[in-house]
Design an enzyme around this catalytic site. Structure first.
Site, PDB file in Angstrom:
ATOM      1  N   ASP A  63       0.872  -1.174   0.000  1.00 48.39           N
ATOM      2  CA  ASP A  63       0.000   0.000   0.000  1.00 48.39           C
ATOM      3  C   ASP A  63       0.914   1.231   0.000  1.00 48.39           C
ATOM      4  O   ASP A  63       2.136   1.115  -0.210  1.00 48.39           O
ATOM      5  CB  ASP A  63      -0.988  -0.028   1.181  1.00 48.39           C
ATOM      6  CG  ASP A  63      -0.322   0.201   2.535  1.00 48.39           C
ATOM      7  OD1 ASP A  63       0.928   0.256   2.602  1.00 48.39           O
ATOM      8  OD2 ASP A  63      -1.053   0.307   3.544  1.00 48.39           O
ATOM      9  N   CYS A  68       3.349  -3.041   3.998  1.00 48.66           N
ATOM     10  CA  CYS A  68       2.461  -1.929   4.353  1.00 48.66           C
ATOM     11  C   CYS A  68       3.174  -1.157   5.459  1.00 48.66           C
ATOM     12  O   CYS A  68       4.375  -1.328   5.653  1.00 48.66           O
ATOM     13  CB  CYS A  68       1.051  -2.393   4.743  1.00 48.66           C
ATOM     14  SG  CYS A  68       0.944  -3.451   6.203  1.00 48.66           S
ATOM     15  N   THR A 102       3.082  -1.141   8.848  1.00 52.62           N
ATOM     16  CA  THR A 102       3.640  -1.999   9.896  1.00 52.62           C
ATOM     17  C   THR A 102       3.892  -3.427   9.414  1.00 52.62           C
ATOM     18  O   THR A 102       4.618  -4.171  10.065  1.00 52.62           O
ATOM     19  CB  THR A 102       2.658  -2.113  11.073  1.00 52.62           C
ATOM     20  OG1 THR A 102       1.423  -2.658  10.560  1.00 52.62           O
ATOM     21  CG2 THR A 102       2.408  -0.755  11.723  1.00 52.62           C
ATOM     22  N   HIS A 108      12.333 -22.370   9.473  1.00 48.95           N
ATOM     23  CA  HIS A 108      11.370 -23.083  10.313  1.00 48.95           C
ATOM     24  C   HIS A 108       9.950 -23.069   9.753  1.00 48.95           C
ATOM     25  O   HIS A 108       9.199 -24.032   9.945  1.00 48.95           O
ATOM     26  CB  HIS A 108      11.338 -22.487  11.724  1.00 48.95           C
ATOM     27  CG  HIS A 108      12.553 -22.840  12.540  1.00 48.95           C
ATOM     28  ND1 HIS A 108      12.640 -22.615  13.890  1.00 48.95           N
ATOM     29  CD2 HIS A 108      13.736 -23.400  12.181  1.00 48.95           C
ATOM     30  CE1 HIS A 108      13.817 -23.030  14.348  1.00 48.95           C
ATOM     31  NE2 HIS A 108      14.508 -23.497  13.315  1.00 48.95           N
ATOM     32  N   HIS A 155       9.836 -29.407  11.536  1.00 46.35           N
ATOM     33  CA  HIS A 155       9.151 -28.192  11.069  1.00 46.35           C
ATOM     34  C   HIS A 155       8.130 -28.528   9.987  1.00 46.35           C
ATOM     35  O   HIS A 155       7.068 -27.915   9.912  1.00 46.35           O
ATOM     36  CB  HIS A 155      10.171 -27.170  10.570  1.00 46.35           C
ATOM     37  CG  HIS A 155      11.209 -26.848  11.586  1.00 46.35           C
ATOM     38  ND1 HIS A 155      10.898 -26.213  12.774  1.00 46.35           N
ATOM     39  CD2 HIS A 155      12.539 -27.104  11.631  1.00 46.35           C
ATOM     40  CE1 HIS A 155      11.998 -26.090  13.505  1.00 46.35           C
ATOM     41  NE2 HIS A 155      13.009 -26.618  12.832  1.00 46.35           N
TER      42      HIS A 155
END
Ligand code: RB5
Length: 148
Positions: free
Chosen positions: A7, A64, A66, A97, A132
């Site tokens: 964004d 974006c 955050t 992982h 994993h």
């Protein structure tokens, strides 16, 4: 092929990631946004996550402000394992992982140099499989149950 999207809050960092991928001769499809004007992150997260979910693209990068919104959107899609990373260690673990097929970054959290290092680390790291993989298999079981 790697699909990328952002964004407005991630636009500049997306451009930096795109430059890194070009430098490494990796095929990139940029699904927008194309400038810093305000847009809604789900519109761009959907584009990238859909292509990874269907297998049309092997990997994606989403950015974006955050990274949180893009993570929420991307992980709605079956077969998407989107990992929000804030430092190189998290980026490495996201592959080793979690075998993350989308790396999510925060354009207001990290700078361009950090982003370049993190994307390179994620690309170069190897999924370790073993225990994993068993954990990822449990997520696949959940997906089949939830999305049937
Ligand atoms: C946009 O202002 C901001 O909310 C967005 O970029 C992102 O941080 C959402 O999680």
């Amino acid at each position: 092929m790697i699909v990328i999207g952002s964004d407005h809050g991630g636009f500049e960092l997306k451009e930096a990631v795109k430059a890194l991928l070009f430098e490494r001769s990796i095929a990139v499809e940029d699904l927008g946004t194309d400038n810093g004007n305000s847009v809604d992150y789900p519109d761009f997260g959907e584009r990238v996550a859909r292509k990874v979910s269907t297998g049309e693209a092997e990997k994606g990068v989403l950015v974006c402000g955050t990274g949180i919104g893009m993570s929420i959107v991307a992980n709605k899609f079956p077969r998407v394992r989107a990992a929000l990373a804030a430092d190189p260690y998290m980026a490495k673990m996201a592959k080793q992982h979690n075998n993350a097929n989308i790396l999510v970054l925060g354009g207001r959290v990290i700078d361009e140099n950090e982003a370049r290092e993190m994307v390179a680390t994620w690309l170069d790291a190897e999924f370790e499989g073993g225990r994993h993989q068993s954990r990822l298999d449990k997520i696949s079981v959940l997906e089949r149950e939830l999305y049937k």
